[in-house]
Design an enzyme around this catalytic site. Structure first.
Site: not given
Ligand code: ADP
Ligand code: SF4
Length: 691
Positions: A266, A173, A170, A31
């Protein structure tokens, strides 16, 4: 050249399905607060990474449909064909340098709030959305799932049209539907998408198969998968279901991009996870199961560690988000044997804080990050000097060091004067506090650079007076004298200082100088700064055997650290270390008996005994030298500029940025500086008709 330094293995090409990465350096999706709101800025930033040698450069998560609206955050978007040209800007930039472009397609399920689109939130199950907003997601029915698969297929085709080489499914997260379907905590379905692992994996399998089918060999299909939630048996574990998922899907994707969940696990900071490569114990098994290339992350900055992981068959590609942010030219520097020049990530997560605030990315170590387009800043290039020849920089904190280094790069003869026995200012001092050791890298990187240059003179133990500065007759002076924590309680919440009598008062500067409160009784830390410092000194003093009480007007300890994904770890560490946290209280007064506090809401009074007070309230700018120079010798200087914390106390990132800005703008035409002060991306106003 790449063979010469022992890292040639890192520069071998890697085949990823139908495409080939030119080396093993893989910038995983991250991001950045640019995204669909600032596509030119994102394209330029990603292009610089490719220029710096990253063989694969990916987008951040990219919403595939209006039912996955992550606003107000600036992620990427590929809702329909209108989004393709903006994404094409990025693929073009990446391709210019021979790298591959990857796109992380995402449907975020109940993690999307849909504030902009006001679409119903779709979830794996009926559940509240992933925020405090009182709104729920509804469990997707079979038609919703068919719709989702169609949206994903169409998004994959648009991604191909935009020029991407690698298209993601994906599941990571805790942020996307495929991940939510996989995890029993979220998935309470009783149909063929719930219950057994075979069922929970079904959606992921369908998305992988269908993405592959529609792309038809034109692009590689990557699968980003969090193999472990780092919560033991309460979540997915690499040794159990994580492994089973890899076994079930082993050969389906062209690439495995593996990590741990959630994001705070992460992207751990060095404060709580100092070890580079910390994800290896979780992800290492994947290579044993699949024949497809595997990319993994773990804040890799050491080329030795990178090469050893490839050699021992733990990874095929070295994944990086933060190390590529701190140094977009990391691969080139390794290839050219310029190892010492690598600007190592310090693991502070200021980059993350920009995303969590919805503003363009910034980085403590790399002041050009996010500024590639809007200020035309390049991380490795800076304009040569103009007609001036010399510059004096006073103070060697992050602002002074960065300013001196960039001025030296531009070709000026630079003199750097530091009052203390060591260079480094706050980045050195703060690095002595518990957990912040890696922050010293800010000073180390710049000092090493300065020491290599023939046009720099550096002096420690040189507290400069105005008279001495004037006597040097250097016409261009940058004053980076920093700031000091003050001893009054005047902070963020209470702007009036409260009376303190007969009680020793300490500040974070004392703790950094190892002047610690007595061991005889509790030290009460009053934190009305509410940044990271209050929690850091509390943890530090607890480790030094002090009994610590942390009082703050905030609702939690170190509220700011929520933005760096650390707040829960801070609070846990403090409580575990025996620190008593007293939130929502203001200091009213203090004396030899202790501190009197007032409840932030009711003003109800409370007395807490303590034998010393540590104020973490605000900082005083050290402008004495600058003021005196300006007042007494102002005429003498061509340039006299106050920079860094002395001009505006903030983060180390802000001080580095200020030093960089001053060096860039030195000798530029003020009108030009004014004109391109802040380049914006303004939407073209097209009348689309409508009611
Ligand atoms: P910044 O974050 O803005 O770089 P720091 O507080 O980290 O600021 O660093 C300021 C540095 O300036 C400190 O190392 C301090 O010792 C030094 N300094 C302050 N006053 C003087 C002075 N008069 N002469 C030389 N160095 C000074
Ligand atoms: Fe690393 Fe900090 Fe830069 Fe993020 S902001 S890339 S954590 S140095």
């Amino acid at each position: 050249m790449s063979g010469a330094n022992g890292y040639s293995i890192l520069f071998e090409p890697v085949k990823i399905g139908p495409v080939t990465a030119r080396n093993r350096f893989y910038q995983v999706p991250h991001c950045n607060g640019l995204g669909h709101v600032r596509p030119q800025a994102e394209a330029a930033m990603r292009g610089i990474k490719a220029e710096g040698g990253w063989g694969v450069v990916c987008t951040q998560e990219t919403e595939i449909h209006p039912t996955s609206d992550l606003g107000p955050y600036a992620e990427n978007r590929i809702w329909d064909a209108q989004d393709v040209p903006a994404l094409q800007l990025m693929t073009n930039k990446v391709h210019e340098h021979g790298s591959l472009a990857g796109i992380q397609l995402a449907h975020n399920g109940h993690h999307a709030m849909n504030h902009l689109t006001r679409a119903p939130v779709l979830g794996v199950s009926d559940m509240p959305i992933d925020s405090v907003y009182p709104k729920q997601a509804r469990a997707m029915d079979k038609q919703d799932i068919r719709d989702l698969r169609r949206w994903h297929r169409h998004a994959a085709l648009r991604a191909k049209d935009a020029g991407f080489d690698i298209v993601y499914v994906y599941a990571g997260h805790l942020m996307t539907l495929p991940h939510h379907f996989l995890l029993p905590q979220y998935n309470d379905r009783t149909d063929e998408y719930g219950g057994s692992l075979e069922n929970r994996v079904r959606l992921t399998r369908e998305l992988l198969e269908e993405t592959r089918e529609v792309l038809d060999g034109h692009c590689a299909v990557a699968f980003r998968f969090a193999v472990d939630q780092m919560m033991g048996p309460d979540g997915m574990q690499a040794a159990e279901e994580g492994r089973a998922v890899v076994e079930m899907l082993a050969e389906l994707p062209d690439l495995w991009d593996v990590n741990v969940a959630d994001w705070s696990n992460d992207s751990q900071t060095t404060r709580f996870q100092p070890q580079d490569g910390f994800q290896q114990p979780y992800t290492e098994f994947v290579k044993q199961i699949t024949s497809k290339p595997v990319v993994g992350v773990g804040r890799f900055t050491s080329p030795d560690l990178m090469a050893s992981l490839v050699k021992k068959g733990a990874l095929d590609l070295i994944g990086a988000a933060r190390p590529s942010i701190a140094d977009p030219f990391l691969p080139s520097k390794i290839e050219q044997g310029r190892i010492e020049e690598i600007r190592e990530c310090i693991g502070c997560n200021i980059c993350v804080s920009a995303d969590t605030l919805g503003v363009p990315i910034r980085c403590t170590q790399n002041p050009t990050m996010g500024e590639e387009w809007r200020r035309n800043w390049h991380p490795e290039k800076i304009a040569a000097k103009g007609c001036e020849d010399t510059a004096l920089v006073i103070g060697s904190g992050p602002a002074g060091l960065e300013c001196a280094m960039q001025l030296a790069k531009r070709g000026y003869d630079v003199t750097l004067a530091e009052a203390r026995p060591e260079f480094g200012g706050r980045s050195l001092r703060e690095s002595r506090l518990k957990g912040l050791g890696a922050w010293k890298r800010v000073a180390d990187n710049r000092l090493w650079d300065l020491q290599q240059r023939g046009n720099v003179q550096m002096f420690t133990d040189s507290p400069m007076t105005a008279q001495e500065v004037a006597g040097l007759e250097i016409p261009n002076v940058f004053v980076a004298t920093g700031s000091t924590w003050h001893r009054s309680s005047r902070g963020r919440t209470a702007l009036a200082s409260v009376p303190v009598r007969d009680l020793p008062i300490y500040t974070p500067d004392d703790i950094m100088a190892n002047d610690l409160p007595p061991e005889t009784g509790p030290v009460l830390i009053y934190d009305d700064d509410q940044g990271y410092m209050g929690g850091v000194v509390a943890e530090h003093l607890a480790a030094e055997g002090r009994q610590v009480i942390l009082v703050t007007p905030g609702a939690v300890a170190s509220a700011f650290t929520d933005l760096t994904l650390e707040q829960a770890r801070v609070q846990t560490a403090l409580l575990t270390a025996g620190v008593e946290i007293v939130p929502l209280h203001l200091l009213q007064s203090a004396d030899a008996s202790g501190a009197t506090l007032a409840c932030a809401y009711t003003a109800r009074s409370r007395h807490i005994p303590c034998t010393s007070l540590l104020m973490v309230s605000a900082r005083a700018r050290d402008t004495e030298l600058f003021d005196s120079l300006k007042q007494n010798y102002g005429e003498q200087f061509t340039t006299l500029e106050l920079i860094g914390d002395a001009a505006a106390p903030g983060l180390i990132a802000d001080a580095v940025y200020a030093g960089h800005m001053a060096a860039r703008n030195f000798e530029r035409d003020p009108a030009a500086v004014d004109a391109d002060w802040f380049r914006r991306e303004i939407p073209v106003l097209t009348d689309m008709g409508g009611a």
